[in-house]
Design a protein around this motif. Structure first.
Motif, PDB file in Angstrom:
ATOM      1  N   GLN A   1       0.671  -1.285  -0.125  1.00 16.54           N
ATOM      2  CA  GLN A   1       0.112  -0.026   0.174  1.00 16.54           C
ATOM      3  C   GLN A   1       0.774   1.025   0.097  1.00 16.54           C
ATOM      4  O   GLN A   1       2.058   1.079   0.351  1.00 16.54           O
ATOM      5  N   VAL A   2       0.451   2.512  -0.487  1.00 16.85           N
ATOM      6  CA  VAL A   2       0.906   3.437  -1.134  1.00 16.85           C
ATOM      7  C   VAL A   2       0.321   5.173  -0.695  1.00 16.85           C
ATOM      8  O   VAL A   2      -0.713   4.481  -1.430  1.00 16.85           O
ATOM      9  N   GLN A   3       0.138   5.588   0.277  1.00 11.20           N
ATOM     10  CA  GLN A   3      -0.217   5.974   0.604  1.00 11.20           C
ATOM     11  C   GLN A   3       0.711   8.080   0.221  1.00 11.20           C
ATOM     12  O   GLN A   3       1.749   8.026   0.350  1.00 11.20           O
ATOM     13  N   LEU A   4       0.091   8.952  -0.356  1.00 12.71           N
ATOM     14  CA  LEU A   4       0.410  10.203  -0.465  1.00 12.71           C
ATOM     15  C   LEU A   4      -0.258  11.267   0.115  1.00 12.71           C
ATOM     16  O   LEU A   4      -1.086  11.037   0.255  1.00 12.71           O
ATOM     17  N   VAL A   5       1.141  12.050   0.426  1.00 11.77           N
ATOM     18  CA  VAL A   5       0.288  13.249   0.964  1.00 11.77           C
ATOM     19  C   VAL A   5       0.714  14.258   0.766  1.00 11.77           C
ATOM     20  O   VAL A   5       1.817  14.984   0.405  1.00 11.77           O
ATOM     21  N   GLU A   6      -0.782  15.663   0.739  1.00 10.70           N
ATOM     22  CA  GLU A   6       0.032  16.579  -0.647  1.00 10.70           C
ATOM     23  C   GLU A   6       0.200  17.311   0.778  1.00 10.70           C
ATOM     24  O   GLU A   6      -0.657  17.944   1.921  1.00 10.70           O
ATOM     25  N   ILE A  31      10.264   4.364  -7.617  1.00 10.25           N
ATOM     26  CA  ILE A  31       9.385   5.559  -8.052  1.00 10.25           C
ATOM     27  C   ILE A  31      10.227   5.692  -9.511  1.00 10.25           C
ATOM     28  O   ILE A  31      10.936   5.899  -9.795  1.00 10.25           O
ATOM     29  N   THR A  32       8.709   5.469  -9.973  1.00 10.71           N
ATOM     30  CA  THR A  32       9.216   6.193 -11.954  1.00 10.71           C
ATOM     31  C   THR A  32       8.951   6.984 -12.337  1.00 10.71           C
ATOM     32  O   THR A  32       9.485   8.331 -11.978  1.00 10.71           O
ATOM     33  N   ALA A  33       7.797   7.426 -12.126  1.00 11.84           N
ATOM     34  CA  ALA A  33       6.595   8.618 -12.822  1.00 11.84           C
ATOM     35  C   ALA A  33       6.113   9.310 -11.529  1.00 11.84           C
ATOM     36  O   ALA A  33       5.256   8.593 -10.233  1.00 11.84           O
ATOM     37  N   MET A  34       6.472  11.055 -11.464  1.00 12.12           N
ATOM     38  CA  MET A  34       5.572  11.257 -10.687  1.00 12.12           C
ATOM     39  C   MET A  34       5.202  12.327 -11.328  1.00 12.12           C
ATOM     40  O   MET A  34       5.238  12.761 -12.144  1.00 12.12           O
ATOM     41  N   GLU A  46      -7.148  17.099 -15.916  1.00  7.08           N
ATOM     42  CA  GLU A  46      -6.019  17.514 -16.202  1.00  7.08           C
ATOM     43  C   GLU A  46      -4.939  17.742 -16.155  1.00  7.08           C
ATOM     44  O   GLU A  46      -4.329  17.811 -14.785  1.00  7.08           O
ATOM     45  N   VAL A  47      -3.881  16.917 -17.045  1.00  7.13           N
ATOM     46  CA  VAL A  47      -2.410  17.166 -16.716  1.00  7.13           C
ATOM     47  C   VAL A  47      -1.830  18.194 -16.552  1.00  7.13           C
ATOM     48  O   VAL A  47      -1.749  18.532 -17.226  1.00  7.13           O
ATOM     49  N   VAL A  48      -0.985  18.303 -15.220  1.00  6.95           N
ATOM     50  CA  VAL A  48      -0.398  20.379 -15.205  1.00  6.95           C
ATOM     51  C   VAL A  48       1.432  19.769 -15.985  1.00  6.95           C
ATOM     52  O   VAL A  48       2.199  20.208 -16.386  1.00  6.95           O
ATOM     53  N   ALA A  49       2.316  18.435 -14.740  1.00  6.10           N
ATOM     54  CA  ALA A  49       3.094  18.673 -15.099  1.00  6.10           C
ATOM     55  C   ALA A  49       3.636  17.448 -15.349  1.00  6.10           C
ATOM     56  O   ALA A  49       3.311  16.660 -13.976  1.00  6.10           O
ATOM     57  N   THR A  50       4.457  16.511 -15.978  1.00  7.42           N
ATOM     58  CA  THR A  50       5.150  15.246 -14.872  1.00  7.42           C
ATOM     59  C   THR A  50       7.251  15.278 -15.079  1.00  7.42           C
ATOM     60  O   THR A  50       7.439  15.998 -16.057  1.00  7.42           O
ATOM     61  N   ILE A  51       7.486  14.446 -14.209  1.00  6.76           N
ATOM     62  CA  ILE A  51       8.756  14.019 -14.296  1.00  6.76           C
ATOM     63  C   ILE A  51       8.505  13.112 -14.049  1.00  6.76           C
ATOM     64  O   ILE A  51       8.397  11.859 -13.343  1.00  6.76           O
ATOM     65  N   ASN A  52       9.969  12.357 -15.111  1.00  7.83           N
ATOM     66  CA  ASN A  52      10.208  10.461 -15.227  1.00  7.83           C
ATOM     67  C   ASN A  52      11.345  10.560 -14.189  1.00  7.83           C
ATOM     68  O   ASN A  52      12.277  11.254 -13.542  1.00  7.83           O
ATOM     69  N   SER A  53      11.586   9.281 -13.899  1.00  8.31           N
ATOM     70  CA  SER A  53      12.900   9.247 -12.886  1.00  8.31           C
ATOM     71  C   SER A  53      14.004   9.081 -13.545  1.00  8.31           C
ATOM     72  O   SER A  53      15.176   9.425 -12.084  1.00  8.31           O
ATOM     73  N   ILE A  54      14.628   9.279 -14.733  1.00  6.93           N
ATOM     74  CA  ILE A  54      15.788  10.384 -14.502  1.00  6.93           C
ATOM     75  C   ILE A  54      15.551  11.885 -15.321  1.00  6.93           C
ATOM     76  O   ILE A  54      16.523  12.816 -15.077  1.00  6.93           O
ATOM     77  N   GLY A  99       4.830   3.540  -9.901  1.00  3.70           N
ATOM     78  CA  GLY A  99       5.817   2.329  -9.405  1.00  3.70           C
ATOM     79  C   GLY A  99       6.102   1.358  -8.916  1.00  3.70           C
ATOM     80  O   GLY A  99       5.121   0.554  -9.953  1.00  3.70           O
ATOM     81  N   MET A 100       7.374   1.062  -7.951  1.00 10.23           N
ATOM     82  CA  MET A 100       7.036  -0.658  -7.929  1.00 10.23           C
ATOM     83  C   MET A 100       6.622  -1.129  -6.410  1.00 10.23           C
ATOM     84  O   MET A 100       7.526  -0.172  -6.055  1.00 10.23           O
ATOM     85  N   VAL A 101       5.697  -1.646  -5.723  1.00 15.01           N
ATOM     86  CA  VAL A 101       6.084  -2.208  -4.449  1.00 15.01           C
ATOM     87  C   VAL A 101       7.222  -2.836  -4.498  1.00 15.01           C
ATOM     88  O   VAL A 101       6.866  -3.621  -5.185  1.00 15.01           O
ATOM     89  N   ALA A 102       6.971  -2.384  -3.383  1.00 11.24           N
ATOM     90  CA  ALA A 102       8.167  -3.832  -2.946  1.00 11.24           C
ATOM     91  C   ALA A 102       7.919  -5.292  -2.048  1.00 11.24           C
ATOM     92  O   ALA A 102       6.422  -5.324  -2.237  1.00 11.24           O
ATOM     93  N   ARG A 103       8.755  -6.610  -1.789  1.00 10.93           N
ATOM     94  CA  ARG A 103       8.713  -8.300  -1.855  1.00 10.93           C
ATOM     95  C   ARG A 103       7.321  -8.263  -3.249  1.00 10.93           C
ATOM     96  O   ARG A 103       8.526  -9.232  -3.900  1.00 10.93           O
TER      97      ARG A 103
END
Length: 121
Positions: A1-6, A31-34, A46-54, A99-103
């Motif tokens: 489970q992944v939680q996000l807090v803004e 985490i890959t894309a944010m 609508e999308v505002v902005a994205t940033i990938n892992s690199i 992204g990918m979860v652990a385990r």
């Protein structure tokens, strides 16, 4: 489970600035894309902005030159610096993390709870 807090939304006058933050926590392997999205009343999200892992960034045409997305991989956090804000930027802003979860190493895509940004005099 992944939680996000803004955090970081609020009321600002036209021409002002705000900085949004979104921290991810939980069983995260990678985490890959944010990204940041927004939804104004009566409109679709609508999308505002994205940033990938690199660190490659993409912006909606409406915010280019005014907004800057960044990420701190040590904190699993993505930011959105918003400058020269306009009334038409008024919306609920949501962060999105993939992204990918652990385990299990299965893919995840999580949304933040949303934070209101109001640009008004």
């Amino acid at each position: 489970q992944v939680q996000l807090v803004e955090s970081g939304g609020g009321l600002v006058q036209p021409g002002g600035s705000l900085r949004l933050s979104c921290a991810a926590s939980g069983s995260i392997f990678r985490i890959t894309a944010m990204g940041w999205y927004r939804q104004a009343p009566g409109k679709q999200r609508e999308v505002v902005a994205t940033i990938n892992s690199i660190g490659n960034m993409n912006y909606a045409d409406s915010v280019k030159g005014r907004f800057t997305i960044s990420r701190d991989n040590t904190k699993n956090t993505v930011y959105l610096q918003m400058n020269s804000l306009k009334p038409e930027d008024t919306a609920v802003y949501y962060c999105n993390v993939q992204g990918m979860v652990a385990r299990t190493f299965s893919d995840f895509r999580s949304w933040g709870q949303g934070t209101q940004v109001t640009v008004s005099s």
